[in-house]
Design a protein around this motif. Structure first.
Motif, short mmCIF file in Angstrom:
data_model
loop_
_atom_site.label_atom_id
_atom_site.label_comp_id
_atom_site.label_asym_id
_atom_site.label_seq_id
_atom_site.Cartn_x
_atom_site.Cartn_y
_atom_site.Cartn_z
N MET A 192 4.68 4.76 5.46
CA MET A 192 4.33 4.05 4.24
C MET A 192 5.02 4.72 3.05
N GLU A 193 5.15 3.97 1.98
CA GLU A 193 5.71 4.51 0.76
C GLU A 193 4.84 5.67 0.28
N ARG A 204 -0.44 -0.47 -11.12
CA ARG A 204 -1.57 -1.11 -10.45
C ARG A 204 -1.29 -1.44 -8.98
N GLN A 205 -0.33 -0.77 -8.38
CA GLN A 205 -0.07 -0.97 -6.96
C GLN A 205 -1.21 -0.34 -6.15
N PRO A 206 -1.76 -1.06 -5.16
CA PRO A 206 -2.82 -0.48 -4.33
C PRO A 206 -2.38 0.85 -3.72
N SER A 207 -3.21 1.87 -3.87
CA SER A 207 -2.82 3.22 -3.48
C SER A 207 -3.99 3.99 -2.89
N MET A 216 0.85 -1.19 0.00
CA MET A 216 0.00 0.00 0.00
C MET A 216 0.89 1.24 0.00
N ARG A 217 0.47 2.25 -0.73
CA ARG A 217 1.26 3.48 -0.77
C ARG A 217 0.34 4.70 -0.78
#
Length: 226
Positions: A32-33, A53-56, A1-2
């Motif tokens: 977090m990132e 497509r990283q959860p954000s 998560m970012r």
């Protein structure tokens, strides 16, 4: 998560740095990132950042509702594991940050203030701007009038600013509009023109709060816009 914070973007490097600073500081608090992205005029664009497509959780650094909030950002997040926040303003934390900038510029408590925004024809943006003026007036403890650079959503600077006024730019980053606010306000007789809101600690705190809410509410199996 970012965490992704998304600003409008400007051709001025100093202006774009504001989003990067806010992202870094908020990410540090949230552990977090974090990344900064932009709608236009600067890279990386939000569409490019979200392409992996990283959860954000996405917190817009846009002070009012309008086309970007209603159209551009939802389109960029469509079909992706993204929880999208609403416009950053109006909010009491932005008002306290503005007061801090006014005081730093030498404004006196109770001195008449003009809040100046870029301006928008969107009805919801006009309501947001009026709300921002009321919040600033409550925190400042003196009269606050509202103007815009473009004359859309509120009268133009030349019709509102009076000799002796202090001007509070309702802008997050330096750039084309902040330059116009300063030059036109000075020409209208403003005694003081405060700095833009910038990466003030209260802005960072607001981003952290918005991101925390999104993290608590998000179902990142689908795109969310709220």
């Amino acid at each position: 998560m970012r965490l992704v914070v998304v600003a409008h973007g400007t051709r001025q490097l100093l202006g774009n740095a504001v989003a990067s600073i806010i992202a870094k500081r908020a990410g540090r608090v949230l552990v977090m990132e974090s990344r900064a992205a932009y709608v236009e005029l600067c890279e990386p664009l939000l569409t490019d950042v979200l392409a992996d497509r990283q959860p954000s959780v996405v917190v817009p650094l846009l002070l009012s509702s309008g086309y970007h909030i209603k159209v551009d950002l939802p389109q960029a997040a469509e079909g992706l594991p993204v929880a999208m926040g609403r416009a950053l303003g109006p909010d009491g934390l932005l008002a306290t940050a503005q007061v801090s900038r006014l005081v730093a510029a030498g404004a006196s408590p109770g001195q008449p203030v003009v809040l100046v925004a870029a301006g928008s024809n969107d009805p919801s943006a006009r309501a947001d701007l009026a709300g921002a003026g009321l919040l600033l007036e409550a925190v400042w403890g003196g009269t606050v009038r509202v103007a815009t650079v473009s004359g859309s959503g509120a009268p133009p600077i030349a019709e509102v600013v009076r000799p002796g006024d202090a001007v509070s730019p309702y802008l997050l980053a330096p750039g084309f509009f902040s330059d116009l606010v300063r030059s036109r306000s000075t020409a209208a007789g403003a005694e003081i023109v405060a700095d833009v809101i910038g990466p003030h600690p209260d802005v960072v705190e607001l981003v952290v709060r918005r991101a925390s809410t999104l993290l608590g509410d998000a179902d990142l199996t689908r795109s969310q816009v709220g």
